[in-house]
Design a protein around this motif. Structure first.
Motif, PDB file in Angstrom:
ATOM      1  N   LEU A 101      -3.765  -1.079  -5.845  1.00  0.00           N
ATOM      2  CA  LEU A 101      -2.809  -1.786  -5.000  1.00  0.00           C
ATOM      3  C   LEU A 101      -2.852  -1.232  -3.577  1.00  0.00           C
ATOM      4  N   ALA A 102      -2.972   0.085  -3.452  1.00  0.00           N
ATOM      5  CA  ALA A 102      -3.064   0.702  -2.126  1.00  0.00           C
ATOM      6  C   ALA A 102      -4.312   0.228  -1.392  1.00  0.00           C
ATOM      7  N   VAL A 103      -5.437   0.110  -2.097  1.00  0.00           N
ATOM      8  CA  VAL A 103      -6.669  -0.380  -1.472  1.00  0.00           C
ATOM      9  C   VAL A 103      -6.479  -1.819  -1.002  1.00  0.00           C
ATOM     10  N   ALA A 104      -5.862  -2.658  -1.831  1.00  0.00           N
ATOM     11  CA  ALA A 104      -5.653  -4.060  -1.457  1.00  0.00           C
ATOM     12  C   ALA A 104      -4.754  -4.173  -0.228  1.00  0.00           C
ATOM     13  N   VAL A 105      -3.653  -3.447  -0.225  1.00  0.00           N
ATOM     14  CA  VAL A 105      -2.712  -3.527   0.899  1.00  0.00           C
ATOM     15  C   VAL A 105      -3.333  -2.957   2.169  1.00  0.00           C
ATOM     16  N   MET A 106      -4.026  -1.837   2.054  1.00  0.00           N
ATOM     17  CA  MET A 106      -4.645  -1.237   3.239  1.00  0.00           C
ATOM     18  C   MET A 106      -5.774  -2.098   3.786  1.00  0.00           C
ATOM     19  N   THR A 107      -6.466  -2.843   2.930  1.00  0.00           N
ATOM     20  CA  THR A 107      -7.493  -3.769   3.414  1.00  0.00           C
ATOM     21  C   THR A 107      -6.875  -4.825   4.316  1.00  0.00           C
ATOM     22  N   VAL A 108      -5.755  -5.376   3.885  1.00  0.00           N
ATOM     23  CA  VAL A 108      -5.069  -6.389   4.691  1.00  0.00           C
ATOM     24  C   VAL A 108      -4.542  -5.771   5.988  1.00  0.00           C
ATOM     25  N   LEU A 109      -3.905  -4.618   5.887  1.00  0.00           N
ATOM     26  CA  LEU A 109      -3.321  -3.998   7.077  1.00  0.00           C
ATOM     27  C   LEU A 109      -4.373  -3.568   8.086  1.00  0.00           C
ATOM     28  N   VAL A 110      -5.519  -3.066   7.616  1.00  0.00           N
ATOM     29  CA  VAL A 110      -6.584  -2.666   8.537  1.00  0.00           C
ATOM     30  C   VAL A 110      -7.193  -3.894   9.212  1.00  0.00           C
ATOM     31  N   ALA A 111      -7.342  -4.985   8.483  1.00  0.00           N
ATOM     32  CA  ALA A 111      -7.884  -6.207   9.093  1.00  0.00           C
ATOM     33  C   ALA A 111      -6.941  -6.751  10.161  1.00  0.00           C
ATOM     34  N   VAL A 112      -5.662  -6.823   9.847  1.00  0.00           N
ATOM     35  CA  VAL A 112      -4.678  -7.317  10.815  1.00  0.00           C
ATOM     36  C   VAL A 112      -4.528  -6.333  11.973  1.00  0.00           C
ATOM     37  N   GLY A 113      -4.464  -5.049  11.661  1.00  0.00           N
ATOM     38  CA  GLY A 113      -4.356  -4.038  12.717  1.00  0.00           C
ATOM     39  C   GLY A 113      -5.563  -4.025  13.629  1.00  0.00           C
TER      40      GLY A 113
END
Length: 171
Positions: A101-113
């Motif tokens: 779940l952390a990998v999935a959320v961080m993937t989204v946040l890094v892309a948006v960031g």
């Protein structure tokens, strides 16, 4: 000390493989992010400080190897490593699906960031391409995490659990 050296070698190897091999792979219009997966796994198993250090070091290697804007990957991976480490230290403790779940959320946040940082730097940002590649990127990174989270647990050790002391409320 040995654990820190192992984590450093693991992040260094992941950064080099990311730049040399993985960046040339295109699956469904996106590229898997091995370094992000390894940074999140290290952060989840060793804590927020280790995650931030791993993210900064790995991002700096990627920025210098690709001759990109120095500091963008470092900033994004430092924040991802820190927050994944905090999640592992608090809410995610003892949950089997938490690293994924952390990998999935961080993937989204890094892309948006990354889109936000590039926009602030004055670069052209194609939000449609980011949006279209987001779901495949999450799926690819979670698939990588299935292999690399157990390997990282073996390499850097079990998650660090700190004992919390009882808090006494005084009136």
């Amino acid at each position: 000390m040995i654990t820190a050296i192992r984590a450093g070698v693991l992040v260094f190897a992941a950064a080099i493989v990311q730049v040399a091999v993985v960046s040339g792979i295109d699956v469904l219009g996106t590229t898997p992010d091995l370094l992000l997966v390894v940074v999140v796994a290290v952060a989840f198993h060793r804590g927020s400080l280790a995650g931030a250090i791993a993210g900064f070091g790995g991002g700096l290697i990627v920025d210098t190897a690709t001759l990109g804007v120095l500091g963008v990957s470092s900033l994004l991976l430092t924040l991802a490593g820190f927050w994944a480490g905090r999640y592992g230290e608090t809410t995610g403790r003892g949950r089997n699906a938490a690293p994924y779940l952390a990998v999935a959320v961080m993937t989204v946040l890094v892309a948006v960031g990354g889109a936000v940082v590039h926009f602030l730097l004055g670069d052209a940002v194609d939000l449609r391409a980011i949006g279209a590649g987001l779901v495949p990127a999450v799926l690819l990174n979670v698939a990588l995490a299935v292999a690399f989270v157990p390997f990282t647990r073996w390499a850097v050790g079990e998650p660090r659990v700190e004992r919390t002391q009882e808090v006494e409320l005084v009136a």
